[in-house]
Scaffold this motif. Structure first.
Motif, PDB file in Angstrom:
ATOM      1  N   SER A  22       4.490  69.095  67.949  1.00 44.29           N
ATOM      2  CA  SER A  22       3.693  70.695  68.049  1.00 44.29           C
ATOM      3  C   SER A  22       4.615  71.452  68.019  1.00 44.29           C
ATOM      4  O   SER A  22       6.264  71.116  67.837  1.00 44.29           O
ATOM      5  CB  SER A  22       3.050  71.305  69.206  1.00 44.29           C
TER       6      SER A  22
ATOM      7  N   SER B 117      -0.551  67.738  60.404  1.00 43.13           N
ATOM      8  CA  SER B 117      -1.802  68.996  60.131  1.00 43.13           C
ATOM      9  C   SER B 117      -1.415  70.477  61.908  1.00 43.13           C
ATOM     10  O   SER B 117      -0.523  70.633  61.729  1.00 43.13           O
ATOM     11  CB  SER B 117      -3.153  68.290  61.239  1.00 43.13           C
ATOM     12  N   ARG B 118      -3.085  71.445  60.795  1.00 41.13           N
ATOM     13  CA  ARG B 118      -2.150  72.326  61.652  1.00 41.13           C
ATOM     14  C   ARG B 118      -3.838  73.226  62.117  1.00 41.13           C
ATOM     15  O   ARG B 118      -4.624  73.029  61.882  1.00 41.13           O
ATOM     16  CB  ARG B 118      -1.396  73.559  60.488  1.00 41.13           C
ATOM     17  N   ASP B 119      -3.090  73.861  63.422  1.00 44.74           N
ATOM     18  CA  ASP B 119      -4.377  74.209  64.351  1.00 44.74           C
ATOM     19  C   ASP B 119      -3.953  76.138  63.864  1.00 44.74           C
ATOM     20  O   ASP B 119      -3.237  76.932  64.268  1.00 44.74           O
ATOM     21  CB  ASP B 119      -4.666  74.378  64.965  1.00 44.74           C
ATOM     22  N   ASN B 120      -4.790  76.872  62.105  1.00 42.11           N
ATOM     23  CA  ASN B 120      -4.425  78.422  62.449  1.00 42.11           C
ATOM     24  C   ASN B 120      -4.497  78.855  62.989  1.00 42.11           C
ATOM     25  O   ASN B 120      -3.087  80.228  63.543  1.00 42.11           O
ATOM     26  CB  ASN B 120      -4.530  78.475  60.621  1.00 42.11           C
TER      27      ASN B 120
ATOM     28  N   LYS C  13      -4.030  78.696  65.803  1.00 44.77           N
ATOM     29  CA  LYS C  13      -3.067  78.407  67.567  1.00 44.77           C
ATOM     30  C   LYS C  13      -1.985  79.894  66.743  1.00 44.77           C
ATOM     31  O   LYS C  13      -0.695  78.149  67.120  1.00 44.77           O
ATOM     32  CB  LYS C  13      -3.189  77.364  67.621  1.00 44.77           C
TER      33      LYS C  13
END
Length: 122
Positions: free
Chosen positions: A21, A70-73, A75
């Motif tokens: 992460s 991948s990404r979690d915008n 967060k």
């Protein structure tokens, strides 16, 4: 300024999986986020990159089909899912941020995390 903090590294056996992460803080908007790695005695090399908005991705040939970025915008976090790990994947993994489209080039990146160690035993 952008601050990047990697986590998730560790010692695993060949064939195992890990998820890294990269949490971003500060002025977090950058067009592209990338992962690089540096093995002992070797230069830092490109692993994968992703756009913050459109979800376009790029991979080094050596990890294509095994790693997924991948990404979690919501967060402000970018991930690197690493499957079927090999001893040659052993390295310090860094995440980085850039507004340059030349995502495979280390010098394109303005901001870097401190790195997280991944060790794969045979």
């Amino acid at each position: 300024q952008v601050q990047l903090v990697e986590s998730g590294g560790g010692l695993v056996q060949a064939g195992d999986s890990l998820r890294l992460s990269c949490a971003a803080s500060g002025r977090t908007w950058s067009s592209f986020m990338g992962w690089f790695r540096q093995a002992p005695g070797k230069e830092r090399e490109f692993v994968a990159a992703i756009t913050w908005g459109g979800g376009m991705t790029w991979y080094a040939d050596s990890v294509k089909g095994r790693f997924t970025i991948s990404r979690d915008n919501a967060k402000n976090t970018v991930y690197l899912q690493m499957n079927s790990l090999k001893p040659e994947d052993t390295a310090v993994y860094y995440c980085a941020a850039t507004n340059s489209r030349v995502v495979v080039r280390e010098s394109s990146y303005n901001y870097w995390g401190q790195g997280t160690q991944v060790t794969v035993s045979s």
